[in-house]
Design a protein around this motif. Sequence first.
Motif, PDB file in Angstrom:
ATOM      1  N   ASN A  43       0.887  -1.159   0.000  1.00  0.00           N
ATOM      2  CA  ASN A  43       0.000   0.000   0.000  1.00  0.00           C
ATOM      3  C   ASN A  43       0.927   1.212   0.000  1.00  0.00           C
ATOM      4  O   ASN A  43       1.381   1.643   1.055  1.00  0.00           O
ATOM      5  N   HIS A  46       4.640   0.781   1.863  1.00  0.00           N
ATOM      6  CA  HIS A  46       4.633  -0.073   3.040  1.00  0.00           C
ATOM      7  C   HIS A  46       3.678  -1.255   2.833  1.00  0.00           C
ATOM      8  O   HIS A  46       3.024  -1.358   1.804  1.00  0.00           O
ATOM      9  N   ALA A  48       0.475  -3.863   3.742  1.00  0.00           N
ATOM     10  CA  ALA A  48      -0.903  -3.810   4.244  1.00  0.00           C
ATOM     11  C   ALA A  48      -1.528  -5.197   4.149  1.00  0.00           C
ATOM     12  O   ALA A  48      -1.146  -6.014   3.313  1.00  0.00           O
ATOM     13  N   TYR A  50      -4.906  -7.120   3.265  1.00  0.00           N
ATOM     14  CA  TYR A  50      -6.109  -6.902   2.470  1.00  0.00           C
ATOM     15  C   TYR A  50      -7.117  -8.012   2.706  1.00  0.00           C
ATOM     16  O   TYR A  50      -6.747  -9.166   2.899  1.00  0.00           O
ATOM     17  N   LYS A  64     -10.172  -4.871  -0.247  1.00  0.00           N
ATOM     18  CA  LYS A  64     -10.021  -3.587   0.436  1.00  0.00           C
ATOM     19  C   LYS A  64      -8.987  -3.766   1.535  1.00  0.00           C
ATOM     20  O   LYS A  64      -8.733  -4.882   2.008  1.00  0.00           O
ATOM     21  N   VAL A  65      -8.367  -2.661   1.941  1.00  0.00           N
ATOM     22  CA  VAL A  65      -7.368  -2.713   3.000  1.00  0.00           C
ATOM     23  C   VAL A  65      -8.074  -3.035   4.310  1.00  0.00           C
ATOM     24  O   VAL A  65      -8.970  -2.324   4.735  1.00  0.00           O
ATOM     25  N   LYS A  67      -6.110  -3.873   7.230  1.00  0.00           N
ATOM     26  CA  LYS A  67      -5.282  -3.217   8.238  1.00  0.00           C
ATOM     27  C   LYS A  67      -3.991  -2.745   7.571  1.00  0.00           C
ATOM     28  O   LYS A  67      -3.287  -3.518   6.945  1.00  0.00           O
ATOM     29  N   ASP A  68      -3.712  -1.470   7.746  1.00  0.00           N
ATOM     30  CA  ASP A  68      -2.514  -0.862   7.181  1.00  0.00           C
ATOM     31  C   ASP A  68      -1.357  -1.023   8.172  1.00  0.00           C
ATOM     32  O   ASP A  68      -1.564  -0.931   9.380  1.00  0.00           O
ATOM     33  N   HIS A  69      -0.158  -1.244   7.650  1.00  0.00           N
ATOM     34  CA  HIS A  69       1.037  -1.390   8.486  1.00  0.00           C
ATOM     35  C   HIS A  69       2.136  -0.441   7.987  1.00  0.00           C
ATOM     36  O   HIS A  69       3.108  -0.880   7.372  1.00  0.00           O
ATOM     37  N   PRO A  70       2.007   0.861   8.266  1.00  0.00           N
ATOM     38  CA  PRO A  70       3.015   1.813   7.796  1.00  0.00           C
ATOM     39  C   PRO A  70       4.379   1.616   8.445  1.00  0.00           C
ATOM     40  O   PRO A  70       5.388   2.098   7.934  1.00  0.00           O
ATOM     41  N   GLU A  73       8.083  -0.863   6.290  1.00  0.00           N
ATOM     42  CA  GLU A  73       8.417  -0.194   5.034  1.00  0.00           C
ATOM     43  C   GLU A  73       9.070  -1.181   4.068  1.00  0.00           C
ATOM     44  O   GLU A  73       9.920  -1.978   4.459  1.00  0.00           O
TER      45      GLU A  73
END
Length: 178
Positions: A43, A46, A48, A50, A64-65, A67-70, A73
């Motif tokens: 995403n 970084h 994510a 899905y 769809k996302v 949970k995002d994991h910024p 990296e």
Amino acid sequence: MKPSKGRRWFKRSFYTVLALAVIGGGLYGGWRWTQTQYFVGANGEHVALYRGISQDLAWVSLSKVEKDHPDIELKYLPPYQQKQVKATIAEGGLQDAQKKIDDLAVQASACKKEAERDSATKKPAGTTGTTSTSLTSKATPKPTPSATTSTSPTPSATPSPGPSLSEEEQQVVSQCSK
């Protein structure tokens, strides 16, 4: 005896509605199934998690996302893992996908710490050692061996090792590219 026109119309209508219901039910069932699937993908720069599948159906996105994991990296992952994440890693269930995310987090953390260690050992050691030597030479025209040793600062001889690695990170740090 021929069936009446009203009966024919009723039969055709019934079969048309039945066919549309079967097609619609199949599409809905397929979409519901896709929403039980999970995959790991990129995403931006970084990682994510899905929900769905990584394909699109015409103009409809089937994912769809979740949970995002910024904090994970891509630049800190080895090149082969970067390619895998960009191409998406299908995992099926939520637990399998979360385990893959956890593994990628450990790998990225290990590589990030290794990069910080490398930069900590290269930059300060070279600049501090050069500066202290030139200052010592200017301060004393003819330095004696004991004077040179005593004026040399201890930190330049042993640079800071950088952040320490956990046991998990020590197991995967060898996969980091330098």
